[in-house]
Write a protein that holds these residues in place. Structure first.
Motif, mmCIF file in Angstrom:
data_model
loop_
_atom_site.group_PDB
_atom_site.id
_atom_site.type_symbol
_atom_site.label_atom_id
_atom_site.label_comp_id
_atom_site.label_asym_id
_atom_site.label_seq_id
_atom_site.Cartn_x
_atom_site.Cartn_y
_atom_site.Cartn_z
ATOM 1 N N ALA A 134 13.282 -0.814 -0.491
ATOM 2 C CA ALA A 134 12.016 0.124 -0.920
ATOM 3 C C ALA A 134 11.184 -0.997 -1.780
ATOM 4 C CB ALA A 134 12.221 1.163 -1.763
ATOM 5 N N TRP A 135 9.868 -0.614 -1.690
ATOM 6 C CA TRP A 135 8.850 -1.677 -2.520
ATOM 7 C C TRP A 135 7.766 -0.583 -3.221
ATOM 8 C CZ3 TRP A 135 3.634 -2.779 -2.506
ATOM 9 C CH2 TRP A 135 3.403 -4.073 -3.128
ATOM 10 N N GLU A 136 7.294 -1.049 -4.272
ATOM 11 C CA GLU A 136 6.514 -0.397 -5.073
ATOM 12 C C GLU A 136 5.610 -0.983 -6.008
ATOM 13 O OE1 GLU A 136 6.259 3.675 -7.891
ATOM 14 O OE2 GLU A 136 7.949 3.467 -7.149
ATOM 15 N N LYS A 141 3.520 2.802 -2.346
ATOM 16 C CA LYS A 141 5.184 3.068 -1.975
ATOM 17 C C LYS A 141 5.615 2.693 -0.761
ATOM 18 C CE LYS A 141 5.961 5.963 -6.166
ATOM 19 N NZ LYS A 141 6.320 7.426 -6.661
ATOM 20 N N ILE A 142 6.527 1.920 -0.505
ATOM 21 C CA ILE A 142 6.994 1.897 0.908
ATOM 22 C C ILE A 142 8.617 2.003 0.976
ATOM 23 C CG2 ILE A 142 7.021 0.096 2.804
ATOM 24 C CD1 ILE A 142 4.562 -1.390 1.720
ATOM 25 N N ASP A 143 9.027 2.858 1.840
ATOM 26 C CA ASP A 143 10.461 2.750 2.335
ATOM 27 C C ASP A 143 10.397 2.162 3.491
ATOM 28 O OD1 ASP A 143 12.996 3.617 3.138
ATOM 29 O OD2 ASP A 143 12.802 5.530 2.173
ATOM 30 N N PHE A 144 11.142 1.137 3.561
ATOM 31 C CA PHE A 144 11.279 -0.005 4.922
ATOM 32 C C PHE A 144 12.343 0.854 5.910
ATOM 33 C CE2 PHE A 144 9.437 -2.870 1.677
ATOM 34 C CZ PHE A 144 8.516 -3.496 2.516
ATOM 35 N N ILE A 149 5.393 5.082 4.386
ATOM 36 C CA ILE A 149 4.458 4.551 3.316
ATOM 37 C C ILE A 149 3.745 5.526 2.452
ATOM 38 C CG2 ILE A 149 2.800 3.937 5.481
ATOM 39 C CD1 ILE A 149 1.622 1.892 3.275
ATOM 40 N N SER A 150 3.541 5.575 1.331
ATOM 41 C CA SER A 150 2.879 6.739 0.905
ATOM 42 C C SER A 150 1.540 5.787 -0.145
ATOM 43 C CB SER A 150 3.621 7.636 -0.064
ATOM 44 O OG SER A 150 4.107 6.891 -1.248
ATOM 45 N N TYR A 224 -3.766 -14.697 6.961
ATOM 46 C CA TYR A 224 -3.788 -13.807 5.823
ATOM 47 C C TYR A 224 -2.490 -13.968 4.891
ATOM 48 C CZ TYR A 224 -6.977 -11.502 9.113
ATOM 49 O OH TYR A 224 -7.935 -11.145 9.935
ATOM 50 N N ARG A 225 -2.943 -13.346 3.881
ATOM 51 C CA ARG A 225 -1.953 -13.471 2.584
ATOM 52 C C ARG A 225 -1.742 -12.096 1.863
ATOM 53 N NH1 ARG A 225 -3.404 -18.244 -0.579
ATOM 54 N NH2 ARG A 225 -5.305 -17.054 -1.092
ATOM 55 N N PHE A 226 -0.566 -11.702 1.718
ATOM 56 C CA PHE A 226 -0.312 -10.581 0.688
ATOM 57 C C PHE A 226 -0.382 -10.873 -0.688
ATOM 58 C CE2 PHE A 226 1.760 -6.696 -0.957
ATOM 59 C CZ PHE A 226 0.815 -5.786 -0.341
ATOM 60 N N LYS A 227 -1.114 -10.321 -1.369
ATOM 61 C CA LYS A 227 -1.163 -10.805 -2.883
ATOM 62 C C LYS A 227 -1.497 -9.312 -3.726
ATOM 63 C CE LYS A 227 -2.659 -14.254 -5.973
ATOM 64 N NZ LYS A 227 -3.630 -15.249 -6.487
ATOM 65 N N ALA A 228 -0.362 -8.859 -4.123
ATOM 66 C CA ALA A 228 -0.204 -7.630 -5.142
ATOM 67 C C ALA A 228 -0.041 -8.047 -6.422
ATOM 68 C CB ALA A 228 0.820 -6.496 -4.732
ATOM 69 N N PRO A 229 -0.422 -7.247 -7.392
ATOM 70 C CA PRO A 229 -0.446 -7.446 -8.884
ATOM 71 C C PRO A 229 1.053 -7.320 -9.034
ATOM 72 C CG PRO A 229 -1.296 -5.430 -8.663
ATOM 73 C CD PRO A 229 -1.433 -6.133 -7.135
ATOM 74 N N ASN A 230 1.627 -7.991 -10.181
ATOM 75 C CA ASN A 230 3.157 -7.944 -10.361
ATOM 76 C C ASN A 230 3.284 -6.265 -11.098
ATOM 77 O OD1 ASN A 230 3.406 -10.568 -10.150
ATOM 78 N ND2 ASN A 230 2.784 -11.048 -12.380
#
Length: 231
Positions: A134-136, A141-144, A149-150, A224-230
């Motif tokens: 999972a990732w949030e 929010k992502i449930d792999f 995804i929500s 492309y690059r994925f860059k989310a805040p900490n």
């Protein structure tokens, strides 16, 4: 283990019968429809694991069938491979934008088609080995494992390819992913330089990510690059 179910929607009788024969020989459970309306009805009852959809059909064409499939909550997650002719370049783009997961150009070899089907089924199956369960971040929010995804509490449907693309980008957070690398990793094949496929799916993915769309950054001329805040 039960055989994977494939729905073939193809108006040309000889092609339809050839597909049924070769796919059954490859171990799939195959159902077939001769037009778009019949295909939609059969999809609801048969609940296939994947749909092979001819693009050019009289009456309801493949694009409209794909649009209705992706607009139906019960059917939207079923992967779609479009069968197209060589001269239908623009229609391929439209099909991908509507949510098709892949396309195969006629004439094609049965072996190539089976490989492409298996590649799409892999994308819609188990999560990537490097992906967390999972990732949030903030409201994303992502449930792999569940392929869900929500966004801000609302579930957002992604196609198998869109989910695989997002998974690969997140797994390499902060790293630049070239278009060629994404083609090889996400699609398990190289679309003969057809890098616009990547751009089309990234554009769709950004639309679905809504307020978090800019977390997928464009690296001009590269990828492309994925860059989310900490957290």
């Amino acid at each position: 283990m039960s055989a994977k179910k494939i729905l073939v929607v193809e108006d040309h009788r000889d092609t339809r019968e050839l597909l049924k024969y070769n796919l059954a020989a490859a171990g799939f459970d195959v159902a077939a429809a001769e037009d778009g309306q019949s295909g939609l009805k059969l999809a609801s009852g048969f609940r296939p694991d994947i749909i092979l959809l001819d693009l050019m059909m009289p009456g309801m064409d493949g694009l409209e069938v794909c649009r209705q499939l992706k607009g139906d909550g019960a059917l939207a997650r079923i992967p779609v491979i479009m069968l197209t002719a060589k001269g239908e370049e623009i229609d391929k783009i439209v099909g991908l934008e509507l949510g098709a997961d892949d396309y195969v150009v006629k004439p094609f070899s049965p072996r190539e088609l089976v490989l492409r089907i298996k590649a799409v089924l892999r994308r819609s199956g188990a999560p990537e080995p490097d992906a967390p369960k999972a990732w949030e971040r903030q409201g994303l929010k992502i449930d792999f494992e569940a392929h869900q995804i929500s966004i801000d509490g609302d579930e957002v449907p992604l196609t198998a390819t869109e989910f695989k693309l997002l998974t690969v980008l997140i797994s390499g957070t902060g790293k630049v992913q070239t278009r060629d690398n994404l083609l090889d990793t996400v699609w398990d094949t190289h679309f003969e330089g057809y890098s616009r496929t990547v751009d089309t799916h990234v554009r769709r993915l950004r639309q679905k990510l809504g307020p978090y769309a800019d977390w997928i950054e464009t690296v001009r001329g590269v990828g492309y690059r994925f860059k989310a805040p900490n957290a």
